[in-house]
Every structure is written in structure tokens, then in C-alpha cells.
Design an enzyme around this catalytic site. Sequence first.
Site, PDB file in Angstrom:
ATOM      1  N   HIS A 281       0.629  -1.088   0.144  1.00  0.00           N
ATOM      2  CA  HIS A 281       0.281  -0.068  -0.473  1.00  0.00           C
ATOM      3  C   HIS A 281       1.139   1.496   0.158  1.00  0.00           C
ATOM      4  O   HIS A 281       0.779   2.015  -0.837  1.00  0.00           O
ATOM      5  CB  HIS A 281      -0.783  -0.458   1.107  1.00  0.00           C
ATOM      6  CG  HIS A 281      -1.661   1.535   1.615  1.00  0.00           C
ATOM      7  ND1 HIS A 281      -2.371   2.083   0.442  1.00  0.00           N
ATOM      8  CD2 HIS A 281      -1.164   2.460   1.896  1.00  0.00           C
ATOM      9  CE1 HIS A 281      -3.161   3.007   0.961  1.00  0.00           C
ATOM     10  NE2 HIS A 281      -2.449   3.863   2.329  1.00  0.00           N
ATOM     11  N   GLU A 428     -23.100  19.835   6.979  1.00  0.00           N
ATOM     12  CA  GLU A 428     -21.836  21.046   6.486  1.00  0.00           C
ATOM     13  C   GLU A 428     -21.018  20.076   5.832  1.00  0.00           C
ATOM     14  O   GLU A 428     -19.834  21.515   5.442  1.00  0.00           O
ATOM     15  CB  GLU A 428     -21.241  21.233   8.744  1.00  0.00           C
ATOM     16  CG  GLU A 428     -22.600  22.086   9.131  1.00  0.00           C
ATOM     17  CD  GLU A 428     -23.330  20.964   9.429  1.00  0.00           C
ATOM     18  OE1 GLU A 428     -24.714  21.584  10.494  1.00  0.00           O
ATOM     19  OE2 GLU A 428     -22.892  19.504   9.835  1.00  0.00           O
ATOM     20  N   HIS A 490     -23.137  25.725  21.581  1.00  0.00           N
ATOM     21  CA  HIS A 490     -23.284  26.522  19.933  1.00  0.00           C
ATOM     22  C   HIS A 490     -22.283  27.903  19.697  1.00  0.00           C
ATOM     23  O   HIS A 490     -23.170  28.475  18.886  1.00  0.00           O
ATOM     24  CB  HIS A 490     -24.632  27.164  20.461  1.00  0.00           C
ATOM     25  CG  HIS A 490     -25.289  25.625  19.645  1.00  0.00           C
ATOM     26  ND1 HIS A 490     -25.748  25.239  20.395  1.00  0.00           N
ATOM     27  CD2 HIS A 490     -26.107  25.581  18.822  1.00  0.00           C
ATOM     28  CE1 HIS A 490     -26.726  23.820  19.670  1.00  0.00           C
ATOM     29  NE2 HIS A 490     -26.964  24.537  18.212  1.00  0.00           N
TER      30      HIS A 490
END
Length: 680
Positions: A281, A428, A490
Amino acid sequence: MADIVGDSPEIPILARQADILSRPVTVARRMADAIRALAIDATQQSNSGHPGLPMGMADVATVLWTRFHKFDAADPHWPDRDRFVLSAGHGSLLLYALIYLTGHAHLTIDDIRNFRQLHSPAAGHPEFGAHPAIETTTGPLGQGISTAVGMALAERNMAARFGKSLVDHRTWVIASDGDLMEGVSHEAAALAGHLGLNKLTVLYDDNHVSIDGDTALAYSDDVLKRFAGYGWAAKRVDGHDPAQVQAALSFAMRSKKPTLIACSTIIGLGAPTKAGTHAVHGAPLGEAEAAAARRLLGWTEPPFETPHDLQERWHAVGGRGASARRAWLKRLARHSQRAEFERVLAGRLPDTWHETIAALKQDIAETQPRLATRASSQKCLEALVPAIPELIGGSADLTGSNLTQARGMTPLSVGNYGGRYVHYGVREHGMAAAANGLALHGGIIPYIGTFFVFSDYLRPALRMGAIMRQRVVYVLTHDSIGLGEDGPTHQPVEHLASLRAMPNIHVMRPADAMETAECWELALRRADGPSLLVLSRQGLPALRTDAGENRCARGGYVLAEAEGPRQATLVATGSEVAIAMAAREMLAADGVMVAVVSLPCWELFALQDETYRTQVLGGAPRIGIEAAGDFGWERWLGPDGVFIGLHGFGASAKYTDLYAHFGLTPEAVKAAVTRRLAGP
């Protein structure tokens, strides 16, 4: 399309590899091996990189680019080209090999030799701007697929506006299991299904390998059912069987839904002992394994060399879209909307848009509205949206709070791709990534809205937009404890400082309606990075009556000079500028003469010359006022400055009570100035 036998865990990887490599060697296989060889050579040369994905997805990419992907290597800027996004950006050599082999200019074999070296366009992960055929920067998993959703959305919107004769292209994505694990891909894929973006196709490199080992360690999703639940069509194919890949891509071309094609592959196909393991990888194969891989693939060319016949075939692929591009150019030449189409793609604003701004500012100067700056922003949008047709807005389910939808803006939906407002839902991160895609596609200036505190949810996509310097406008409302009762969950405290620390973005926190209009003007004029409008929930008084010069353009300015020699300078942003003005008046009544500086955009202020900054800030003691943390303020206040703000999280109460509780009042400012002038 049934699951393939090779998907069964009962078949060992190396046995499956032996079966694949024992198949008749076709031209398509040799063309894919040219990609594998370059991936082996470049990672060996740089002693760094990820050879596994290019080797595993070479067969899929070869089918896509030779038969479906519409492009012309002679003009990678062709507006109606298909967009190709390598969301699994760690496998960047897949993209570089395709660009080089198809004959694009400005990416040479020497650039691939210099893979991951300073100034090489072949960077560790694809970087937008390093080469015109790199459509977007990728690397952070989940960002590419989510940005591609925005590109596909842009195509639908532009087609609705300008017609299919000018806009009719597809968006192709190669994604990894890591891309599909990241939460942002869930948000974006759900949005794509909801909006029916049928010209979006994701080729999922389903190789069952992650860095830690088998994906089964942490990943047991039924990916096909998951995407079907989003409203996608979903197919599974053997990624090393070109016929199956071709059939699935043909299906995607006809699908009325976005399509996911899970391609069962072997990571590092061709590596004798490391194929199908995490060892291939993120590290070169090593000399012995690389040499053995070449033998197993039957590749006898020296490093970085491709047989002439394969070069010719790949170059022919690069020119396959030339006739389509010429036909498109003829349609453009006679199209009635040619001038407007070329204008928006060039990113030029309408010639008369400045008149709209001037009239808006004059109206504000005359009416002196007392408005929350989020409401002032809406007033700006009511004027700007009709004047700038390429403005496409949206919000993460907070339209009525962010005030981002102007009158007359209809929702963009399956039945109305010409709509100019996107309801992103509570997504968002996906919203911001899609906005990057809208901007990258060209022809659209996106603006998006959410609460400022939720910028935490979208920050990785914002950072990608900053790296790529994309014009995306963020309308971030409810900017402080001024939002009141919703409380500390908030109320942003650290957000201004953390975003001001991010390069290439402009954080603008206007103080009143006039400054809001000026900041909108600056955000739209700026074409080299994102702009953040950080706006209040609470109403604010008008502080400016002048409608001429854009005073915010210098980042900071003297809003009110002292009525005599300056004894102190009050420096504030946003809603706290009004507090500073009230404190100035109180101090003047006591014979203390102070100036007030509004500092709406630190980044722009930092660009001004030292003489201007010194003139604005002055030599008297400085007092900074902002309803946020103090981090970074020392830059403007100096070692002897005083900061009035927050030193912890907020609380739930009426905003007026909160400002009093945290000492953000004119009286508190007056007291701080008095103490500072009194000395230690």
C-alpha cells in the site's frame, strides 16, 4: 450483475493473481501494465509512495480512459471535458501515468522520475494547479468523492442555464475503501442520490486492504446496499476483467441515477509476494520484489521506458476527444450566450455589479439600519443575487437562521437543476466539499451557510479550499455568546483564532450593515481563496454613514479618532465595535481621549504596510475587545496591551446578561482603560 467468483475469500489472493495473469495478454492489458511499470519505477526511484493502488486499478483506469472518459490532451481546460477525480489521492501515480501516457504537455517522464520531489508536478498527492489535468487536490480520504459531487452538481446547473450543446459532460471518480469509510463521503453520496446526479460515477477500488491489514478489521458495510439506500445504482465487477468493467461503465452511461461500481481488485497486482497485502500500500516494492514483478508481468523495458507501440496507443487515446472538442468550439462560436458563458468560466463578475454594491451602500448610509449582521448579509444578498447570476447559495438546514436565501431563489432539485439554492441538509462537511467542487468546475460562485460553531464540522473541506485557493464564500452566523440562550455548545470561543491561523483564507467579522456590505464586496472580488463572513445573531447599531471607499479593504481602519491626543486605542471586531464606541463616549466625558479601530479582517490588515498599520493602531496603549478567546491578539496589542474577551466557554442566558457576566460592556472597557492608564 452477479458477484464474481474472485470476490470469494475462499480463493487465496496469489492464486487469484496467478489466474488473472495467466489470461491472454491483450493490448488493454499491456496498456495497463505501462501504468504498473511507471508506478513501480517511480516509487522505487523516490523510495517513497503508494504503488499498490496504481497497480491494482490500472485495468479499470485503462478501460475508463480509452473508452469512456471524454477529454482532449491538447486542451485540458476544455470546459465540456469530463472531470476525473482520483479521490484515493495516495495512488497519485495512477493519475500522473495517465496524464503522461496520453500525451499531455507539461508532465514529462522526468517529472515522474522526480516523483515526490520539490517542485515536481508529480507531488506525493495530486495538487490542483500543479498540472491542468489535475482537477482537484486529493489525499485526505473522502474529500475527492465529495468534491466530485459538487462538480457533478455544477454540470447539471450549468447545463440547465446554458443548454446541453455547451454543457454535457460526466464526472468520474476512483475511490478507495478509506474514502467510503470517511463520514464526509456518506454525507456527499446521500446528497448526490437525493439530487439524482446521474452523470456521476464512482469506481470503488474494492481490494479489502487497509494500512492496518484486511479491511475486515474495521469495515463490514454492505457498500452496494448502502449506496442503493442513498438512491444510487450499484454494481460489482471483477476489476481485472476489462469486459466486465466496460459493461458496467456502459450501464452507468445509461443510468438515471448516480452509479457506484465496486471493482474487485488485487492491490499491487503483479507483485509476486506482496500483492493483496498492506505491504504494497504505502511503500516501494523493494528492488527484489520490483524486479520479480516486472518478470511476472512480462515487462522487459528499462525503468521509465514504455514501448513505442504502447506510447502511440496511449497518445491516440489522448487525441480521441479532439473531434468532439472541435465540434463543441463550433457550437460555442455561434451560441447566443457565448459571451456570458465565457465570462462566468473566466470568473469575471458582471460589468455592472459594482453599481449594485454602490447603490446598496448608499441605501445603508441613508437608512442607517440597526440589524444583526446576518440580516445585513441577507440585505446584501437581496441585491447581489439578481446582479450576479452565477451566485449559487445554500445552507446546512439553517436557511431561516443564516438568512442565506434571497427572494426569488428557487431550490436546486431533480426537477429544477436551474435552481440557485441548495438545501444541503445537516451535512456541513459534505456541503463544504461540494462547494469546492462547484467552484473548481467553473462558472459558479458558491456561498454556503451554517452556524459559526459548526465550522468545526466542515473544517477539512475548508482547508482543502484554502490549499486550492478556491472562491467559496462562507456565511457563518451566530458568531459568539451573542447568540444567547443556546449556550456554550453553540457559542464559538476558539473558532476565530483557529481559523485566522489557516493560510489563504480571509476571516471577516463586520461591525454593522455597511461593513457587511463591504465584506461581501471583498469576498466576491477575491478569486484566490475562501472568504468567511462571521456574522452576529443580535442586532447592532449603524456605525458608518460614509458610502464611498471600501474601508474594510485594508482590513482595519480608524473608525473614530480621539478628540485630542490619543491616550489609548480601542481595537475591536464585529459586535464589540459598538461597545468600543460607547466606551469612547464615556471616556471622553471623563476627559480621556481614545480612538476606536475596527479590525474586521486581520489577514487584509497584515498585508498593509507598516506605516499604515502604525498610523491606525497608534503609539498609545491598546485595548482589544472581542467576544472570543485572546489567542493571536498580542500581534496587534503589543506586549503592554490589554484584552477584554472570553477566557473559557460561554453559558446559557440572554445575550445581554452574558455580555455583562463576561465583562463585555462599555463600563468594563472604560474601567480597563482607566486601570491601564493609571499604570501598574
